[in-house]
Design a protein around this motif. Structure first.
Motif, PDB file in Angstrom:
ATOM      1  N   VAL A 204      54.402  44.276  38.725  1.00 58.62           N
ATOM      2  CA  VAL A 204      54.082  43.660  37.437  1.00 58.62           C
ATOM      3  C   VAL A 204      54.246  42.158  37.540  1.00 58.62           C
ATOM      4  N   ILE A 205      53.344  41.432  36.895  1.00 55.22           N
ATOM      5  CA  ILE A 205      53.438  39.982  36.765  1.00 55.22           C
ATOM      6  C   ILE A 205      53.722  39.684  35.295  1.00 55.22           C
ATOM      7  N   ASP A 206      54.740  38.877  35.034  1.00 55.77           N
ATOM      8  CA  ASP A 206      55.056  38.474  33.671  1.00 55.77           C
ATOM      9  C   ASP A 206      54.510  37.069  33.462  1.00 55.77           C
ATOM     10  N   THR A 207      53.495  36.941  32.602  1.00 57.17           N
ATOM     11  CA  THR A 207      52.858  35.638  32.373  1.00 57.17           C
ATOM     12  C   THR A 207      53.600  34.807  31.336  1.00 57.17           C
ATOM     13  N   GLY A 208      54.606  35.391  30.711  1.00 53.47           N
ATOM     14  CA  GLY A 208      55.283  34.738  29.610  1.00 53.47           C
ATOM     15  C   GLY A 208      54.753  35.227  28.273  1.00 53.47           C
ATOM     16  N   HIS A 209      53.523  35.745  28.270  1.00 58.17           N
ATOM     17  CA  HIS A 209      52.913  36.281  27.058  1.00 58.17           C
ATOM     18  C   HIS A 209      52.686  37.788  27.168  1.00 58.17           C
ATOM     19  N   VAL A 210      52.508  38.237  28.397  1.00 54.18           N
ATOM     20  CA  VAL A 210      52.152  39.634  28.625  1.00 54.18           C
ATOM     21  C   VAL A 210      52.588  40.032  30.034  1.00 54.18           C
ATOM     22  N   ARG A 211      52.876  41.312  30.207  1.00 52.77           N
ATOM     23  CA  ARG A 211      53.179  41.844  31.543  1.00 52.77           C
ATOM     24  C   ARG A 211      51.932  42.544  32.051  1.00 52.77           C
ATOM     25  N   ILE A 212      51.480  42.150  33.245  1.00 48.43           N
ATOM     26  CA  ILE A 212      50.250  42.681  33.827  1.00 48.43           C
ATOM     27  C   ILE A 212      50.601  43.522  35.060  1.00 48.43           C
TER      28      ILE A 212
ATOM     29  N   VAL B 175      41.681  43.741  48.243  1.00 51.64           N
ATOM     30  CA  VAL B 175      41.231  44.115  46.909  1.00 51.64           C
ATOM     31  C   VAL B 175      42.418  44.047  45.950  1.00 51.64           C
ATOM     32  N   THR B 176      42.244  43.305  44.872  1.00 50.76           N
ATOM     33  CA  THR B 176      43.261  43.239  43.828  1.00 50.76           C
ATOM     34  C   THR B 176      42.732  43.954  42.601  1.00 50.76           C
ATOM     35  N   LEU B 177      43.520  44.892  42.119  1.00 50.01           N
ATOM     36  CA  LEU B 177      43.220  45.637  40.894  1.00 50.01           C
ATOM     37  C   LEU B 177      44.331  45.333  39.902  1.00 50.01           C
ATOM     38  N   PHE B 178      43.988  45.213  38.628  1.00 47.23           N
ATOM     39  CA  PHE B 178      45.038  45.031  37.630  1.00 47.23           C
ATOM     40  C   PHE B 178      44.590  45.665  36.326  1.00 47.23           C
ATOM     41  N   ASP B 179      45.561  45.992  35.490  1.00 48.53           N
ATOM     42  CA  ASP B 179      45.286  46.542  34.170  1.00 48.53           C
ATOM     43  C   ASP B 179      45.208  45.395  33.174  1.00 48.53           C
ATOM     44  N   LEU B 180      44.088  45.297  32.466  1.00 46.29           N
ATOM     45  CA  LEU B 180      43.985  44.309  31.408  1.00 46.29           C
ATOM     46  C   LEU B 180      45.094  44.527  30.384  1.00 46.29           C
ATOM     47  N   ARG B 181      45.469  43.484  29.673  1.00 45.98           N
ATOM     48  CA  ARG B 181      46.475  43.640  28.616  1.00 45.98           C
ATOM     49  C   ARG B 181      46.030  44.739  27.653  1.00 45.98           C
ATOM     50  N   GLY B 182      46.979  45.550  27.226  1.00 49.64           N
ATOM     51  CA  GLY B 182      46.680  46.648  26.325  1.00 49.64           C
ATOM     52  C   GLY B 182      46.108  47.878  26.996  1.00 49.64           C
ATOM     53  N   HIS B 183      46.051  47.874  28.314  1.00 46.68           N
ATOM     54  CA  HIS B 183      45.467  48.985  29.074  1.00 46.68           C
ATOM     55  C   HIS B 183      46.434  49.420  30.176  1.00 46.68           C
ATOM     56  N   GLY B 184      46.318  50.669  30.580  1.00 45.28           N
ATOM     57  CA  GLY B 184      47.113  51.165  31.698  1.00 45.28           C
ATOM     58  C   GLY B 184      48.588  50.870  31.530  1.00 45.28           C
ATOM     59  N   TYR B 185      49.185  50.290  32.575  1.00 45.40           N
ATOM     60  CA  TYR B 185      50.614  49.995  32.563  1.00 45.40           C
ATOM     61  C   TYR B 185      50.931  48.559  32.158  1.00 45.40           C
ATOM     62  N   SER B 186      49.935  47.798  31.741  1.00 48.43           N
ATOM     63  CA  SER B 186      50.194  46.448  31.232  1.00 48.43           C
ATOM     64  C   SER B 186      50.715  46.547  29.803  1.00 48.43           C
TER      65      SER B 186
ATOM     66  N   GLN C  27      38.465  35.472  26.539  1.00 45.79           N
ATOM     67  CA  GLN C  27      39.102  34.240  27.018  1.00 45.79           C
ATOM     68  C   GLN C  27      40.582  34.458  27.329  1.00 45.79           C
ATOM     69  N   ASP C  28      41.267  35.230  26.488  1.00 50.03           N
ATOM     70  CA  ASP C  28      42.688  35.518  26.715  1.00 50.03           C
ATOM     71  C   ASP C  28      42.875  36.310  28.006  1.00 50.03           C
TER      72      ASP C  28
ATOM     73  N   ASP D 151      44.693  35.682  31.719  1.00 48.71           N
ATOM     74  CA  ASP D 151      45.531  36.645  32.436  1.00 48.71           C
ATOM     75  C   ASP D 151      45.041  36.816  33.875  1.00 48.71           C
ATOM     76  N   LEU D 152      43.733  36.888  34.055  1.00 53.24           N
ATOM     77  CA  LEU D 152      43.162  36.993  35.402  1.00 53.24           C
ATOM     78  C   LEU D 152      43.596  35.807  36.252  1.00 53.24           C
ATOM     79  N   GLY D 153      43.523  34.605  35.692  1.00 52.49           N
ATOM     80  CA  GLY D 153      43.980  33.416  36.415  1.00 52.49           C
ATOM     81  C   GLY D 153      45.465  33.477  36.741  1.00 52.49           C
ATOM     82  N   ALA D 154      46.258  33.988  35.805  1.00 53.30           N
ATOM     83  CA  ALA D 154      47.699  34.114  36.044  1.00 53.30           C
ATOM     84  C   ALA D 154      47.984  35.099  37.165  1.00 53.30           C
TER      85      ALA D 154
END
Length: 110
Positions: free
Chosen positions: A3-11, A49-60, A70-71, A75-78
């Motif tokens: 998990v990455i914590d962006t300060g606003h959301v955990r991805i 290959v990098t896979l991630f769950d968008l905010r509000g999806h999966g384990y994010s 845009q939000d 997150d993608l940039g973070a």
């Protein structure tokens, strides 16, 4: 689970393979598993290959706000920053395509 914590959301994220970077962005009502068994497995032989769950999806995490493309592009940039990915090919499905386009418009050199 990573998990990455962006300060606003955990991805939640994961990586497969080695080589030039590709990031896969799933659509609404999906998660990173959308790509895992098919495209990610095919690409991992020649790419990292990098896979991630968008905010509000999966384990994010599921914040109360911040669901615009845009939000999620931020997150993608973070995610890319946290994983030290200076540039990548980005593949988006459905709403993930909108996220990828927003990211490309905001950071075209990446």
């Amino acid at each position: 689970m990573s998990v990455i914590d962006t300060g606003h959301v955990r991805i939640a994220w994961q990586q497969l393979g080695e080589g030039p970077d590709v990031v896969l962005v799933h659509g609404l009502a999906a998660n990173r598993a959308f790509f895992y068994a098919t495209l990610a497995q095919a690409l991992r032989a020649h790419r990292r290959v990098t896979l991630f769950d968008l905010r509000g999806h999966g384990y994010s995490s599921r914040p109360d706000t911040g669901y615009r493309a845009q939000d999620m592009a931020e997150d993608l940039g973070a995610v890319m920053d946290a994983l030290d990915i200076p540039e990548a090919e980005i593949i988006g499905h459905s709403y993930g395509g909108a996220v990828a386009l927003e990211f490309a418009a905001a950071q075209p050199k990446r």
